[in-house]
Design an enzyme around this catalytic site. Structure first.
Site, mmCIF file in Angstrom:
data_model
loop_
_atom_site.group_PDB
_atom_site.id
_atom_site.type_symbol
_atom_site.label_atom_id
_atom_site.label_comp_id
_atom_site.label_asym_id
_atom_site.label_seq_id
_atom_site.Cartn_x
_atom_site.Cartn_y
_atom_site.Cartn_z
ATOM 1 N N ARG A 30 52.443 -32.163 8.665
ATOM 2 C CA ARG A 30 51.284 -31.917 9.527
ATOM 3 C C ARG A 30 51.140 -33.020 10.560
ATOM 4 O O ARG A 30 51.668 -34.119 10.389
ATOM 5 C CB ARG A 30 50.005 -31.818 8.690
ATOM 6 C CG ARG A 30 49.611 -33.121 7.999
ATOM 7 C CD ARG A 30 48.518 -32.907 6.964
ATOM 8 N NE ARG A 30 47.334 -32.306 7.547
ATOM 9 C CZ ARG A 30 46.365 -33.004 8.120
ATOM 10 N NH1 ARG A 30 46.471 -34.320 8.231
ATOM 11 N NH2 ARG A 30 45.312 -32.401 8.611
ATOM 12 N N LEU A 31 50.433 -32.686 11.629
ATOM 13 C CA LEU A 31 49.935 -33.667 12.584
ATOM 14 C C LEU A 31 48.421 -33.537 12.591
ATOM 15 O O LEU A 31 47.896 -32.425 12.539
ATOM 16 C CB LEU A 31 50.486 -33.406 13.989
ATOM 17 C CG LEU A 31 51.989 -33.653 14.208
ATOM 18 C CD1 LEU A 31 52.366 -33.304 15.645
ATOM 19 C CD2 LEU A 31 52.359 -35.088 13.905
ATOM 20 N N ASP A 32 47.722 -34.661 12.676
ATOM 21 C CA ASP A 32 46.265 -34.631 12.659
ATOM 22 C C ASP A 32 45.710 -33.807 13.822
ATOM 23 O O ASP A 32 46.379 -33.604 14.842
ATOM 24 C CB ASP A 32 45.694 -36.055 12.746
ATOM 25 C CG ASP A 32 46.073 -36.897 11.534
ATOM 26 O OD1 ASP A 32 46.280 -36.315 10.460
ATOM 27 O OD2 ASP A 32 46.153 -38.129 11.685
ATOM 28 N N TYR A 33 44.466 -33.397 13.658
ATOM 29 C CA TYR A 33 43.759 -32.598 14.665
ATOM 30 C C TYR A 33 43.851 -33.232 16.055
ATOM 31 O O TYR A 33 44.106 -32.540 17.047
ATOM 32 C CB TYR A 33 42.295 -32.462 14.231
ATOM 33 C CG TYR A 33 41.421 -31.661 15.158
ATOM 34 C CD1 TYR A 33 41.487 -30.269 15.174
ATOM 35 C CD2 TYR A 33 40.505 -32.284 15.996
ATOM 36 C CE1 TYR A 33 40.671 -29.526 16.016
ATOM 37 C CE2 TYR A 33 39.679 -31.554 16.830
ATOM 38 C CZ TYR A 33 39.763 -30.176 16.841
ATOM 39 O OH TYR A 33 38.944 -29.451 17.667
ATOM 40 N N THR B 18 46.053 -35.448 17.082
ATOM 41 C CA THR B 18 47.400 -35.924 17.391
ATOM 42 C C THR B 18 48.214 -34.797 18.013
ATOM 43 O O THR B 18 48.176 -33.665 17.540
ATOM 44 C CB THR B 18 48.109 -36.420 16.111
ATOM 45 O OG1 THR B 18 47.362 -37.503 15.554
ATOM 46 C CG2 THR B 18 49.516 -36.899 16.418
#
Length: 240
Positions: free
Chosen positions: A102-105, A107
């Site tokens: 995942r990539l943060d919201y 990012t």
């Protein structure tokens, strides 16, 4: 060629849940290449012919994509708050794909998506040392000694967070900001932000520019492309 557990392949085809698929195998109702299979440890490949209760299952084609994830998007296949999710950018893809990690919201950057569980497990396994390269804009100018701590490891919330490479690319003393490039092997939750918070230079912007040898070349935020078979093979070799 990737092998997967038989019950997982059956479940992905939509015939039954994973648990129900296991029971069907134990009950002798699953046939692989003309032979009845009753062992749960059985593994199959995309070339194997599988039938459940006399009916051939439909195999889902394994697919692999790289997406330039924009900021303000959830790395998930659904969101209870109705925020934008990464699958919104691949509406025409028929297969049931999901993000690899995942990539943060907040990012942006390179995110892989697939329906290949073995591929995902290979890339995300903690023992794999695949480079993930980030560019960070910080509020405040990081101290070089602080950044050196990244290589030794910083303790945060009971975890040791490490970088394998870190370098200040530029500074703007008037705005009191800096651009920093760093490379990780780990993939801990909000890792980059936690590391910079620990040296009191919070992240303003964060972008993942590379995953292994893959880059965002040719893509704009929200755009995606399919990986070539050679790229898939090279990623799996990288994970080994």
């Amino acid at each position: 060629m990737n092998e997967e557990r038989l019950q997982k392949v059956i479940a992905r085809s939509g015939v039954a849940s994973r648990r129900k698929a296991e029971q069907l195998i134990l009950d002798g109702k699953v046939v692989v290449n003309g032979k009845k299979v009753t062992e749960l440890g059985t593994k199959v490949t995309s070339k194997d012919e599988i039938s459940v209760e006399g009916i051939p299952i439909e195999k889902e084609k394994l697919v692999y994509y790289v997406l330039y994830k924009p900021r303000g998007v959830i790395s998930s296949v659904k969101d209870e708050s109705n925020r934008k999710i990464v699958l919104d950018y691949l509406p025409e893809i028929e297969e049931r794909i999901y993000p690899v990690g995942r990539l943060d919201y907040d990012t942006s950057g390179l995110l892989l998506l697939t329906n290949d569980g073995d591929f995902t497990n290979q890339l995300l396994h903690p023992s794999r040392r695949i480079n993930k390269e980030y560019v960070v804009k910080t509020k405040g100018i990081p101290d070089k000694r602080g950044l050196e701590l990244f290589k030794k490891g910083i303790r945060s919330e009971g975890e040791t967070l490490k970088a394998v490479y870190v370098k200040i690319k530029s500074v703007d003393r008037k705005k009191n900001t800096a651009i920093v490039k760093l490379t990780l092997h780990q993939g801990k939750n909000r890792q980059v932000r936690r590391m910079f918070d620990a040296i009191h230079t919070p992240v303003m912007k964060l972008k993942r520019e590379k995953f292994g040898f893959l880059t965002l070349e040719g893509l704009q935020p929200g755009e995606y492309r399919e990986l070539t078979p050679q790229e898939v093979a090279d990623l799996l070799n990288l994970a080994k």
